[in-house]
Design an enzyme around this catalytic site. Structure first.
Site, short mmCIF file in Angstrom:
data_model
loop_
_atom_site.label_atom_id
_atom_site.label_comp_id
_atom_site.label_asym_id
_atom_site.label_seq_id
_atom_site.Cartn_x
_atom_site.Cartn_y
_atom_site.Cartn_z
N SER A 103 -23.25 -17.19 -38.68
CA SER A 103 -23.01 -18.34 -37.80
C SER A 103 -24.30 -18.77 -37.11
O SER A 103 -25.27 -19.09 -37.79
CB SER A 103 -21.91 -17.97 -36.79
OG SER A 103 -21.38 -19.10 -36.16
N HIS A 255 -14.03 -17.78 -40.80
CA HIS A 255 -15.42 -17.82 -40.35
C HIS A 255 -16.03 -16.43 -40.22
O HIS A 255 -17.23 -16.25 -40.44
CB HIS A 255 -15.49 -18.56 -39.01
CG HIS A 255 -16.87 -18.72 -38.47
ND1 HIS A 255 -17.85 -19.47 -39.11
CD2 HIS A 255 -17.47 -18.22 -37.34
CE1 HIS A 255 -18.97 -19.44 -38.40
NE2 HIS A 255 -18.76 -18.68 -37.34
#
Length: 275
Positions: A103, A255
């Protein structure tokens, strides 16, 4: 053969950096783990035991997250955070390494590749942030208000830990008390909210396409097909802008790929680094 494990902190670039170093007795390859926004090295807890089989590892808590410190003098720009990671590795006498960034950590890794191109040999970007803009000027100006960090604390409290966890994982059954506590614990101290204020103020935005196209380091992009935070379209765009890159998409994955698919991620990393 067992690794030699070390847990400690060093003052780097004016701020205390917590890190964990797992030194493999025979491997010549070192991987550096860089976590994402509102996270810590805890997010690699399932990946580290696998990586320890073949690699030496340095896992870093980026300031102000995890057990790393906060300094009002520290500039929380991506470039400066990238520089801080590079200096930590210099202090640890690790001249060459592979970057693994999740991320926001992927964006920090990209900043290392762009600004300090002679250090990392390869990079693995796990659902890396990309193409985000700098905060708008009124919000940056508001961050100078004396108690702005309390507004950030209130905002995050309203969003809720459970809601955020459900947003980052595809398989909701993975959410248990250990995961909740691991991601909540760094937010029990006010210092992190002052650091988040600095990050809001100093973050210069993600690297533009023109900068990404100058990166020549081989990159492996690993994405979840159900990523709600950094959609797969971002990964496809990064794969286009990064000249020496390949994109791997994991099915039924969100994610938080190091939590959801550690075995698949490890196998991809091992193949990418060793060929």
């Amino acid at each position: 053969m067992e690794t030699t494990d070390f847990y400690g902190s060093k003052t780097i670039n004016g701020v205390e950096i917590y890190y964990e170093h797992y030194d493999h007795p025979s491997s010549t390859e070192t991987v550096v783990l860089i976590h994402g926004f509102l996270s810590s090295l805890f997010s690699f807890r399932h990946l580290v035991p696998l990586l320890k089989e073949r690699f030496s590892i340095v896992s870093v808590d980026l300031p102000p997250f995890g057990r790393s410190g906060h300094s009002p003098m520290f500039k929380y720009s991506y470039k400066n955070i990238a520089y801080t990671v590079v200096k930590l590795l210099e202090e640890l006498n690790i001249p060459k390494y592979h970057l693994i960034g999740h991320s926001m950590g992927g964006q920090i890794a990209l900043n290392i590749l762009y600004h300090y191109p002679n250090y990392a040999e390869k990079a693995i970007l796990l659902c890396s942030s990309g193409y985000s803009k700098q905060a708008k000027r009124p919000l940056i100006l508001a961050s100078y208000l004396p108690f702005f960090h309390l507004f950030i604390k209130q905002y995050l409290a309203r969003s809720g830990l459970e809601k955020n966890l459900k947003n980052v994982v595809y398989n909701q059954s993975l959410i248990d008390d250990k995961m909740r506590n691991g991601y909540l614990s760094p937010f029990l101290e006010n210092r992190i909210f002052k650091g988040l204020t600095g990050l809001l103020r100093h973050r210069e935005g993600d690297l533009p396409s023109s900068s990404l196209r100058e990166i020549r380091t081989p990159c492996l992009l690993i994405w979840g097909d159900h990523d709600k935070v950094v959609p797969l379209e971002v990964g496809k765009r990064l794969a286009t802008d990064l000249a020496h890159s390949e994109l791997v998409v994991l099915k039924e994955t969100g994610h938080l790929v190091p939590e959801e698919r550690p075995n698949e991620v490890y196998q991809q990393i091992k193949t990418f680094i060793f060929g």
